[in-house]
Design a protein around this motif. Structure first.
Motif, PDB file in Angstrom:
ATOM      1  N   THR A  52      26.368  73.443 -41.178  1.00 54.28           N
ATOM      2  CA  THR A  52      27.151  73.498 -39.947  1.00 54.28           C
ATOM      3  C   THR A  52      28.637  73.511 -40.290  1.00 54.28           C
ATOM      4  O   THR A  52      29.049  73.050 -41.351  1.00 54.28           O
ATOM      5  CB  THR A  52      26.843  72.278 -39.055  1.00 54.28           C
ATOM      6  OG1 THR A  52      27.205  71.084 -39.735  1.00 54.28           O
ATOM      7  CG2 THR A  52      25.374  72.242 -38.668  1.00 54.28           C
ATOM      8  N   ASP A  93      27.525  73.273 -30.938  1.00 56.32           N
ATOM      9  CA  ASP A  93      27.105  71.944 -30.513  1.00 56.32           C
ATOM     10  C   ASP A  93      28.356  71.149 -30.139  1.00 56.32           C
ATOM     11  O   ASP A  93      29.197  70.866 -30.993  1.00 56.32           O
ATOM     12  CB  ASP A  93      26.353  71.264 -31.669  1.00 56.32           C
ATOM     13  CG  ASP A  93      26.027  69.801 -31.394  1.00 56.32           C
ATOM     14  OD1 ASP A  93      25.946  69.406 -30.219  1.00 56.32           O
ATOM     15  OD2 ASP A  93      25.838  69.047 -32.382  1.00 56.32           O
ATOM     16  N   TYR A 153      19.899  69.890 -35.823  1.00 59.71           N
ATOM     17  CA  TYR A 153      20.836  71.019 -35.838  1.00 59.71           C
ATOM     18  C   TYR A 153      21.153  71.418 -37.276  1.00 59.71           C
ATOM     19  O   TYR A 153      21.154  72.602 -37.624  1.00 59.71           O
ATOM     20  CB  TYR A 153      22.098  70.600 -35.075  1.00 59.71           C
ATOM     21  CG  TYR A 153      23.044  71.711 -34.709  1.00 59.71           C
ATOM     22  CD1 TYR A 153      22.683  72.689 -33.796  1.00 59.71           C
ATOM     23  CD2 TYR A 153      24.338  71.748 -35.243  1.00 59.71           C
ATOM     24  CE1 TYR A 153      23.570  73.688 -33.441  1.00 59.71           C
ATOM     25  CE2 TYR A 153      25.229  72.736 -34.881  1.00 59.71           C
ATOM     26  CZ  TYR A 153      24.840  73.713 -33.975  1.00 59.71           C
ATOM     27  OH  TYR A 153      25.733  74.700 -33.622  1.00 59.71           O
ATOM     28  N   PHE A 157      26.308  77.970 -37.185  1.00 56.24           N
ATOM     29  CA  PHE A 157      26.066  76.716 -36.472  1.00 56.24           C
ATOM     30  C   PHE A 157      27.372  75.936 -36.454  1.00 56.24           C
ATOM     31  O   PHE A 157      27.727  75.283 -37.438  1.00 56.24           O
ATOM     32  CB  PHE A 157      24.966  75.911 -37.165  1.00 56.24           C
ATOM     33  CG  PHE A 157      23.587  76.464 -36.965  1.00 56.24           C
ATOM     34  CD1 PHE A 157      22.714  75.893 -36.058  1.00 56.24           C
ATOM     35  CD2 PHE A 157      23.158  77.576 -37.682  1.00 56.24           C
ATOM     36  CE1 PHE A 157      21.439  76.400 -35.870  1.00 56.24           C
ATOM     37  CE2 PHE A 157      21.887  78.100 -37.504  1.00 56.24           C
ATOM     38  CZ  PHE A 157      21.028  77.509 -36.594  1.00 56.24           C
ATOM     39  N   LEU A 205      24.636  72.358 -25.967  1.00 53.50           N
ATOM     40  CA  LEU A 205      24.457  73.451 -26.914  1.00 53.50           C
ATOM     41  C   LEU A 205      24.739  74.766 -26.204  1.00 53.50           C
ATOM     42  O   LEU A 205      24.202  75.016 -25.118  1.00 53.50           O
ATOM     43  CB  LEU A 205      23.028  73.458 -27.466  1.00 53.50           C
ATOM     44  CG  LEU A 205      22.708  74.570 -28.464  1.00 53.50           C
ATOM     45  CD1 LEU A 205      23.509  74.385 -29.757  1.00 53.50           C
ATOM     46  CD2 LEU A 205      21.219  74.602 -28.766  1.00 53.50           C
ATOM     47  N   LEU A 231      14.733  73.727 -30.286  1.00 52.70           N
ATOM     48  CA  LEU A 231      15.871  74.431 -30.871  1.00 52.70           C
ATOM     49  C   LEU A 231      15.407  75.741 -31.510  1.00 52.70           C
ATOM     50  O   LEU A 231      16.052  76.772 -31.357  1.00 52.70           O
ATOM     51  CB  LEU A 231      16.587  73.546 -31.890  1.00 52.70           C
ATOM     52  CG  LEU A 231      17.798  74.169 -32.592  1.00 52.70           C
ATOM     53  CD1 LEU A 231      18.842  74.654 -31.599  1.00 52.70           C
ATOM     54  CD2 LEU A 231      18.404  73.160 -33.572  1.00 52.70           C
TER      55      LEU A 231
END
Length: 125
Positions: A3, A24, A40, A52, A75, A96
């Motif tokens: 991420t 996010d 995530y 991400f 999200l 997800l």
């Protein structure tokens, strides 16, 4: 791909420069946010073709306000610069995964046509 934390200055370019971007919106004090983070992160390792991004709503209050964030975690998913999904609440792994596969499976010609039609109708009113 892991991420990436983004700021208000990076938000637009992140959306514009990548095909699929999940964002996010979270805060350190938010328990559901902390519970969602490993899910995530794991998805980011699996789907290396997707960006991400994470936005700390405490540090980026203006961006959170501009994005209309009223509940966290929230999200958002963008594909070809179009917001195609936005939902508050932590998702579990299968949920997800379902969102990611749905975003990847979108017929973007149809989505862009729908967006263009909505914009044209808005300009008429």
């Amino acid at each position: 791909m892991a991420t990436v934390d983004i700021t208000g200055e990076q938000f637009a370019s992140t959306i514009e420069d990548n095909d699929i971007v999940l964002v996010d919106f979270w805060a350190a004090w938010c328990s559901p946010c902390r519970q969602f983070a490993p899910t995530y992160g794991a998805a980011s390792e699996k789907h290396t073709d997707v960006v991400f991004a994470k936005v700390d709503t405490e540090a980026e209050q203006q961006l959170a306000a501009e994005a209309g964030i009223t509940s966290i975690p929230t999200l958002m998913a963008f594909r070809e610069k179009v917001l195609v999904f936005s939902q508050p609440g932590a998702l579990n792994g299968p949920q997800l995964e379902q969102v990611i596969e749905a975003v990847k499976g979108l017929d973007m010609e149809e989505v862009h046509a729908h967006v263009a039609k909505a914009r044209a109708e808005a300009q008429e009113n």
